[in-house]
Scaffold this motif. Structure first.
Motif, PDB file in Angstrom:
ATOM      1  N   LYS A 183      -6.744  -2.818   4.853  1.00 16.72           N
ATOM      2  CA  LYS A 183      -5.711  -2.087   5.582  1.00 16.72           C
ATOM      3  C   LYS A 183      -4.890  -1.226   4.624  1.00 16.72           C
ATOM      4  O   LYS A 183      -4.532  -1.685   3.543  1.00 16.72           O
ATOM      5  N   TRP A 187      -1.530   0.644   3.091  1.00 12.43           N
ATOM      6  CA  TRP A 187      -0.260  -0.015   2.765  1.00 12.43           C
ATOM      7  C   TRP A 187       0.910   0.438   3.642  1.00 12.43           C
ATOM      8  O   TRP A 187       2.056   0.117   3.347  1.00 12.43           O
ATOM      9  N   GLY A 188       0.665   1.218   4.677  1.00  8.96           N
ATOM     10  CA  GLY A 188       1.749   1.552   5.604  1.00  8.96           C
ATOM     11  C   GLY A 188       2.310   2.959   5.445  1.00  8.96           C
ATOM     12  O   GLY A 188       1.983   3.689   4.507  1.00  8.96           O
ATOM     13  N   GLU A 237       2.649  -4.378   5.305  1.00 10.28           N
ATOM     14  CA  GLU A 237       2.770  -2.927   5.172  1.00 10.28           C
ATOM     15  C   GLU A 237       4.178  -2.513   4.769  1.00 10.28           C
ATOM     16  O   GLU A 237       5.158  -3.155   5.120  1.00 10.28           O
TER      17      GLU A 237
END
Length: 330
Positions: free
Chosen positions: A120, A122-123, A273
């Protein structure tokens, strides 16, 4: 053709005090385009919704140019670069200067390593951080797949253009009226904003389920932690991730991201995140920066659910029919 119809020229000048002429400090529009729209499926950033296959992003860029922005920067995934250059960047050649930067899970400060098994990104604030080498002027951050509307761009464009040169710690956020941001096809997640008498942001509370409740006189409600539906004011400002920053924001973000990565629980949680509201809340709570909540009459729309697509196509067609946008943008 009508390529530059109604668009300001790049070299527009403004006459300052004592008659001196200086170029306007034109803000940059920074588009977050590294995400893949998980709920909607597919590259919705490239989904043609306008009469000539225009994307939502094309309308944002058109509105931003009208509002005095002078450069466009995207943050994308590196593996998406070739397709992006061919399908997106080629459109804007000769219209406005454009740059790309890249967000990868390995784009970390020196001394940090991506934990094994993390896939995913990191935001959103990590995505913002990726612009630090290419953005040296006041800038607005937006999602590439939300339709924000002309008034919203005018509002943030004016705020950023009017900042004194070298300005720091005075940021802004466009607060959409909650009633203008709902979907007919399900609940939406919004950051509900509280502000003080100066319209400075005090808090953003993420409400993950907001919708109209038929059994509550059709009032807008959010679901609280206990599962109760609590009414919300129709015009309460909500964040649609449309922020205005100056370059000092990158320095704060870098320092905070290092702190975030140094926290073992963020390294162990492969889905942790680093979000923009997290960073903004930190800066306003510590008194480091203020964030002015700008009002807008714009009606947001976007494609949160696949079922939203046709309604979005129809709304854009209506805006074109009403003369808000030309039939062909670029």
């Amino acid at each position: 053709g009508n390529k530059s119809e109604g668009l300001p020229t790049m070299g527009e000048m403004s006459v300052g005090q004592r008659g001196s002429v200086f170029p306007l400090m034109k803000p940059t529009l920074f588009l977050l385009a590294a995400g893949m729209g998980s709920r909607y499926g597919g590259l919705k950033q490239l989904d043609g919704l306008g009469p000539n296959g225009e994307t939502i992003m094309d309308y944002s860029i058109y509105d931003a140019i009208q509002a005095g922005f002078g450069k466009i920067v995207w943050v994308i995934r590196k593996d998406f670069e070739e397709q992006f250059r061919a399908q997106i960047l080629s459109k804007y050649e000769g219209v406005i200067p454009c740059e790309l930067c890249f967000q990868g899970i390995d784009s970390l400060p020196e001394g940090f390593k991506c934990p094994e098994g993390r896939v995913k990104p990191w935001g959103t604030n990590h995505a913002v951080l990726m612009g630090k080498d290419v953005i040296k002027e006041p800038f607005a951050v937006i999602n590439c797949d939300d339709f924000y509307g002309r008034d919203a761009f005018m509002s943030i464009g004016k705020y950023l253009s009017n900042l004194p040169e070298g300005s720091k710690n005075k940021y802004a956020m466009v607060g959409f009226r909650c009633c203008n941001t709902l979907s007919e096809n399900g609940s939406v997640a919004r950051g509900v904003c509280m502000y003080d008498n100066n319209r400075h942001l005090v808090d953003v509370v993420e409400r993950t389920e907001i919708l109209r409740q038929a059994d509550k006189d059709n009032a807008i409600c959010y679901k609280d932690e206990q599962g109760e539906w609590i009414p919300l004011d129709e015009n309460v400002p909500v964040s649609m991730n449309m922020w205005g920053f100056t370059p000092d924001y990158f320095e704060y973000s870098e320092a905070e991201f290092k702190a975030f990565l140094s926290d073992p629980k963020n390294m162990e949680n492969l889905k942790a995140e680093f979000f923009i509201p997290l960073m903004v809340n930190k800066l306003i709570k510590s008194g480091t920066a203020t964030v002015e909540v700008l009002d807008t009459t714009s009606v947001w729309f976007g494609v949160t659910y696949a079922a939203d697509r046709q309604a979005t196509v129809d709304r854009i067609a209506q805006l074109v029919a009403d003369g808000v946008y030309p039939n062909k943008l670029f």
